[in-house]
Design a protein around this motif. Sequence first.
Motif, PDB file in Angstrom:
ATOM      1  N   GLN A 302       0.844  -1.201   0.000  1.00  0.00           N
ATOM      2  CA  GLN A 302       0.000   0.000   0.000  1.00  0.00           C
ATOM      3  C   GLN A 302       0.876   1.247   0.000  1.00  0.00           C
ATOM      4  O   GLN A 302       1.612   1.503   0.941  1.00  0.00           O
ATOM      5  CB  GLN A 302      -0.901   0.005   1.229  1.00  0.00           C
ATOM      6  N   PRO A 303       0.838   2.060  -1.058  1.00  0.00           N
ATOM      7  CA  PRO A 303       1.695   3.245  -1.083  1.00  0.00           C
ATOM      8  C   PRO A 303       1.143   4.361  -0.210  1.00  0.00           C
ATOM      9  O   PRO A 303      -0.067   4.464   0.016  1.00  0.00           O
ATOM     10  CB  PRO A 303       1.685   3.647  -2.565  1.00  0.00           C
ATOM     11  N   GLU A 304       2.025   5.189   0.279  1.00  0.00           N
ATOM     12  CA  GLU A 304       1.615   6.376   1.019  1.00  0.00           C
ATOM     13  C   GLU A 304       1.110   7.421   0.027  1.00  0.00           C
ATOM     14  O   GLU A 304       1.791   7.719  -0.950  1.00  0.00           O
ATOM     15  CB  GLU A 304       2.793   6.927   1.803  1.00  0.00           C
ATOM     16  N   PRO A 305      -0.083   7.959   0.221  1.00  0.00           N
ATOM     17  CA  PRO A 305      -0.627   8.921  -0.754  1.00  0.00           C
ATOM     18  C   PRO A 305       0.311  10.111  -0.942  1.00  0.00           C
ATOM     19  O   PRO A 305       0.898  10.634   0.005  1.00  0.00           O
ATOM     20  CB  PRO A 305      -1.949   9.357  -0.122  1.00  0.00           C
ATOM     21  N   MET A 306       0.444  10.525  -2.219  1.00  0.00           N
ATOM     22  CA  MET A 306       1.326  11.626  -2.565  1.00  0.00           C
ATOM     23  C   MET A 306       0.595  12.961  -2.513  1.00  0.00           C
ATOM     24  O   MET A 306      -0.602  13.048  -2.807  1.00  0.00           O
ATOM     25  CB  MET A 306       1.866  11.424  -3.988  1.00  0.00           C
ATOM     26  N   GLU A 307       1.334  14.009  -2.188  1.00  0.00           N
ATOM     27  CA  GLU A 307       0.827  15.361  -2.347  1.00  0.00           C
ATOM     28  C   GLU A 307       1.306  15.901  -3.688  1.00  0.00           C
ATOM     29  O   GLU A 307       2.187  15.330  -4.319  1.00  0.00           O
ATOM     30  CB  GLU A 307       1.319  16.244  -1.203  1.00  0.00           C
ATOM     31  N   ASP A 308       0.722  16.999  -4.126  1.00  0.00           N
ATOM     32  CA  ASP A 308       1.071  17.604  -5.407  1.00  0.00           C
ATOM     33  C   ASP A 308       1.561  19.031  -5.146  1.00  0.00           C
ATOM     34  O   ASP A 308       0.814  19.998  -5.298  1.00  0.00           O
ATOM     35  CB  ASP A 308      -0.161  17.609  -6.327  1.00  0.00           C
ATOM     36  N   PRO A 309       2.834  19.187  -4.709  1.00  0.00           N
ATOM     37  CA  PRO A 309       3.299  20.504  -4.295  1.00  0.00           C
ATOM     38  C   PRO A 309       3.300  21.540  -5.409  1.00  0.00           C
ATOM     39  O   PRO A 309       3.180  22.731  -5.151  1.00  0.00           O
ATOM     40  CB  PRO A 309       4.728  20.224  -3.791  1.00  0.00           C
ATOM     41  N   SER A 310       3.430  21.095  -6.657  1.00  0.00           N
ATOM     42  CA  SER A 310       3.426  22.052  -7.770  1.00  0.00           C
ATOM     43  C   SER A 310       2.020  22.316  -8.302  1.00  0.00           C
ATOM     44  O   SER A 310       1.845  23.106  -9.228  1.00  0.00           O
ATOM     45  CB  SER A 310       4.314  21.534  -8.909  1.00  0.00           C
ATOM     46  N   GLU A 311       1.015  21.654  -7.706  1.00  0.00           N
ATOM     47  CA  GLU A 311      -0.391  21.860  -8.069  1.00  0.00           C
ATOM     48  C   GLU A 311      -0.642  21.621  -9.563  1.00  0.00           C
ATOM     49  O   GLU A 311      -1.443  22.297 -10.194  1.00  0.00           O
ATOM     50  CB  GLU A 311      -0.845  23.262  -7.670  1.00  0.00           C
ATOM     51  N   ILE A 312       0.040  20.614 -10.098  1.00  0.00           N
ATOM     52  CA  ILE A 312      -0.132  20.296 -11.515  1.00  0.00           C
ATOM     53  C   ILE A 312      -1.568  19.888 -11.814  1.00  0.00           C
ATOM     54  O   ILE A 312      -2.154  20.300 -12.815  1.00  0.00           O
ATOM     55  CB  ILE A 312       0.849  19.172 -11.934  1.00  0.00           C
ATOM     56  N   LEU A 313      -2.145  19.072 -10.922  1.00  0.00           N
ATOM     57  CA  LEU A 313      -3.492  18.574 -11.193  1.00  0.00           C
ATOM     58  C   LEU A 313      -4.510  19.706 -11.266  1.00  0.00           C
ATOM     59  O   LEU A 313      -5.508  19.611 -11.981  1.00  0.00           O
ATOM     60  CB  LEU A 313      -3.897  17.563 -10.112  1.00  0.00           C
ATOM     61  N   GLU A 314      -4.273  20.795 -10.529  1.00  0.00           N
ATOM     62  CA  GLU A 314      -5.224  21.902 -10.578  1.00  0.00           C
ATOM     63  C   GLU A 314      -5.208  22.612 -11.926  1.00  0.00           C
ATOM     64  O   GLU A 314      -6.162  23.320 -12.263  1.00  0.00           O
ATOM     65  CB  GLU A 314      -4.900  22.898  -9.464  1.00  0.00           C
ATOM     66  N   LYS A 315      -4.143  22.441 -12.672  1.00  0.00           N
ATOM     67  CA  LYS A 315      -4.028  23.117 -13.964  1.00  0.00           C
ATOM     68  C   LYS A 315      -4.619  22.303 -15.117  1.00  0.00           C
ATOM     69  O   LYS A 315      -4.753  22.813 -16.227  1.00  0.00           O
ATOM     70  CB  LYS A 315      -2.553  23.399 -14.277  1.00  0.00           C
ATOM     71  N   THR A 316      -4.986  21.067 -14.850  1.00  0.00           N
ATOM     72  CA  THR A 316      -5.363  20.189 -15.950  1.00  0.00           C
ATOM     73  C   THR A 316      -6.695  20.558 -16.577  1.00  0.00           C
ATOM     74  O   THR A 316      -6.870  20.441 -17.790  1.00  0.00           O
ATOM     75  CB  THR A 316      -5.414  18.729 -15.473  1.00  0.00           C
ATOM     76  N   ALA A 317      -7.663  20.997 -15.773  1.00  0.00           N
ATOM     77  CA  ALA A 317      -8.984  21.314 -16.329  1.00  0.00           C
ATOM     78  C   ALA A 317      -8.884  22.442 -17.346  1.00  0.00           C
ATOM     79  O   ALA A 317      -9.503  22.391 -18.417  1.00  0.00           O
ATOM     80  CB  ALA A 317      -9.947  21.691 -15.206  1.00  0.00           C
ATOM     81  N   ARG A 318      -8.110  23.481 -17.011  1.00  0.00           N
ATOM     82  CA  ARG A 318      -7.959  24.592 -17.947  1.00  0.00           C
ATOM     83  C   ARG A 318      -7.285  24.129 -19.231  1.00  0.00           C
ATOM     84  O   ARG A 318      -7.700  24.504 -20.323  1.00  0.00           O
ATOM     85  CB  ARG A 318      -7.126  25.701 -17.292  1.00  0.00           C
ATOM     86  N   ARG A 319      -6.227  23.306 -19.116  1.00  0.00           N
ATOM     87  CA  ARG A 319      -5.530  22.837 -20.317  1.00  0.00           C
ATOM     88  C   ARG A 319      -6.449  21.984 -21.178  1.00  0.00           C
ATOM     89  O   ARG A 319      -6.431  22.078 -22.407  1.00  0.00           O
ATOM     90  CB  ARG A 319      -4.282  22.036 -19.927  1.00  0.00           C
ATOM     91  N   ALA A 320      -7.239  21.132 -20.551  1.00  0.00           N
ATOM     92  CA  ALA A 320      -8.166  20.299 -21.301  1.00  0.00           C
ATOM     93  C   ALA A 320      -9.189  21.159 -22.045  1.00  0.00           C
ATOM     94  O   ALA A 320      -9.539  20.871 -23.196  1.00  0.00           O
ATOM     95  CB  ALA A 320      -8.864  19.312 -20.366  1.00  0.00           C
ATOM     96  N   ALA A 321      -9.681  22.215 -21.403  1.00  0.00           N
ATOM     97  CA  ALA A 321     -10.663  23.095 -22.045  1.00  0.00           C
ATOM     98  C   ALA A 321     -10.047  23.820 -23.232  1.00  0.00           C
ATOM     99  O   ALA A 321     -10.681  23.950 -24.297  1.00  0.00           O
ATOM    100  CB  ALA A 321     -11.204  24.092 -21.028  1.00  0.00           C
ATOM    101  N   LEU A 322      -8.818  24.307 -23.088  1.00  0.00           N
ATOM    102  CA  LEU A 322      -8.145  24.981 -24.197  1.00  0.00           C
ATOM    103  C   LEU A 322      -7.922  24.032 -25.372  1.00  0.00           C
ATOM    104  O   LEU A 322      -8.099  24.398 -26.535  1.00  0.00           O
ATOM    105  CB  LEU A 322      -6.813  25.559 -23.719  1.00  0.00           C
ATOM    106  N   ARG A 323      -7.538  22.814 -25.057  1.00  0.00           N
ATOM    107  CA  ARG A 323      -7.355  21.796 -26.097  1.00  0.00           C
ATOM    108  C   ARG A 323      -8.655  21.556 -26.851  1.00  0.00           C
ATOM    109  O   ARG A 323      -8.689  21.561 -28.090  1.00  0.00           O
ATOM    110  CB  ARG A 323      -6.868  20.497 -25.455  1.00  0.00           C
ATOM    111  N   ASP A 324      -9.746  21.371 -26.129  1.00  0.00           N
ATOM    112  CA  ASP A 324     -11.026  21.069 -26.761  1.00  0.00           C
ATOM    113  C   ASP A 324     -11.539  22.255 -27.578  1.00  0.00           C
ATOM    114  O   ASP A 324     -12.162  22.072 -28.629  1.00  0.00           O
ATOM    115  CB  ASP A 324     -12.053  20.661 -25.709  1.00  0.00           C
TER     116      ASP A 324
END
Length: 518
Positions: A302-324
């Motif tokens: 069982q891995p220890e859950p990771m944090e996302d210090p660079s907040e990459i995941l928060e940027k994905t929705a905007r990038r996906a919208a621009l792509r579409d």
Amino acid sequence: MESFTKATSLIQGAIHQGVAEFVVCAGARNAALVEALAQAEEKGLVKIWRHFEERSAAFFALGRCIAGHPCAVVTTSGTAVAELLPAIIEAYYQKRPLLAITADRPDGFSGTGAPQAIEQEGIFSIYAPTGCVMDWPCDAPWHCNISLDEIFTIQPITWTDAPTAVAETKNRLDVAALARWLRDEHELGTVVLLGGLEPDEQETVWNFLQDLGAPVLADATSGLREALGGLQLPDGDRLLRQSPPGKVLRIGDVPTGRFWRDLENSPQIEVWSITRTGFPGLARPSDVLHAPIARAVKALGQPEPMEDPSEILEKTARRAALRDDLLEAFPESEAAWVRAISLYASTGKSMFLGNSMPIREWNLFAQDLRPVTKVRANRGANGIDGQLSTWLGWTADEDGAWTLVGDLTTLYDLAAPFILDQLVRQNRVIVVINNGGGKIFDRLPQLGEMQEKARQLMTNPHTTELAGWAQMWNMNYLAVRNLDDLDVLAPGDNCTVCEIFPDASQTTEFWNRWDRIS
């Protein structure tokens, strides 16, 4: 030993090693092998495929290996043997059990320059050692060369049972160093790059990634691209370039994306790979766990859950919208056609992605709502030759098989459909993006500075269309130049060639705007 007896012994040995399928390119020199195989098939011991062109035959055999069926390709002597090299190389880097059986002239002809007498032993170098079939470890390509006379005596063969298999002993897998690395220095940020996976690895890896919670850049060949939900990074290569992580965990085959290559010049980013092939995929220092992937991931626990210090995941929705938005603005650009085809192909049973632009554009622009779990590509040496033949071999016994390839890739493998009449043709679709040459090179920064002649040499411009090729092999054909043309695409009882002609101006403008997204 008489030629037919030698041939029978070799085929018997291959069967004992677990080879049940043989792709035969027949000639006078390998006639004894052909007769032995025919008798074996009559007894129900093997399946024989026939082909006339050795390079395509070898890639077809590679496809059968990818499908989980160790396969041999059988040739006559001379340059026929050399035609196997590209597929042997690809099988070497994929670690597939491809067996090359090559007939040779009698021993005294070696080095004489006599017709059909080349130096066949050792011809494949490190990629497939030449040796006795019973010495083959069955986890990589192997070469058996057999000297035969053209005249031989045919006899009924008495087939013997295969030796009792010895149970495999699994050594304890040491994952302690990798486990510590995953636990340490969370503040650096960890991203997972997910390459190609075998079908029996996907569920275990998916569960691990859900528990880990780190951002993932997944290739389509992982079979998990659409299943990762919010963990998957749209336009991940550029996101990671702008917000580089401190640590990268690669799982599976060598990733397709640009960011993996960028790691060569980013020694400050720590890299661990879990790979069944053992190849690091990088020239720079990195750590590698060479092991069956599902077993290795389970051993990590069982891995220890990771944090996302660079907040990459928060940027994905905007990038996906621009792509579409861009795909909608340029509906007949090459990228938008890939999106459209991905929607149609998701109703099929499998997808094979050609190298160069198709696999890259699929990873970037294909739909991500419907799971497409059965996806393959030849990513061992990343060549464009033998793609159609590999696809046909991989999907020989299934309907609903799709492939997406480029125009030059198709021209490289025009003999592939010869074998169509021997396999399932129903609901097959070959989608060819015909952009008039190797347009992937248009994306090279230095191309605009090169001489016009040099640019032509790089891109190989052409005006060839494939309607005649489809007719030649009795395939259905559909030319698609606008979205309305695609409405009539209806796979049926035959293989269909769907040739798409993207709008060049829309494609150029799409990429210009895509490059300006920050």
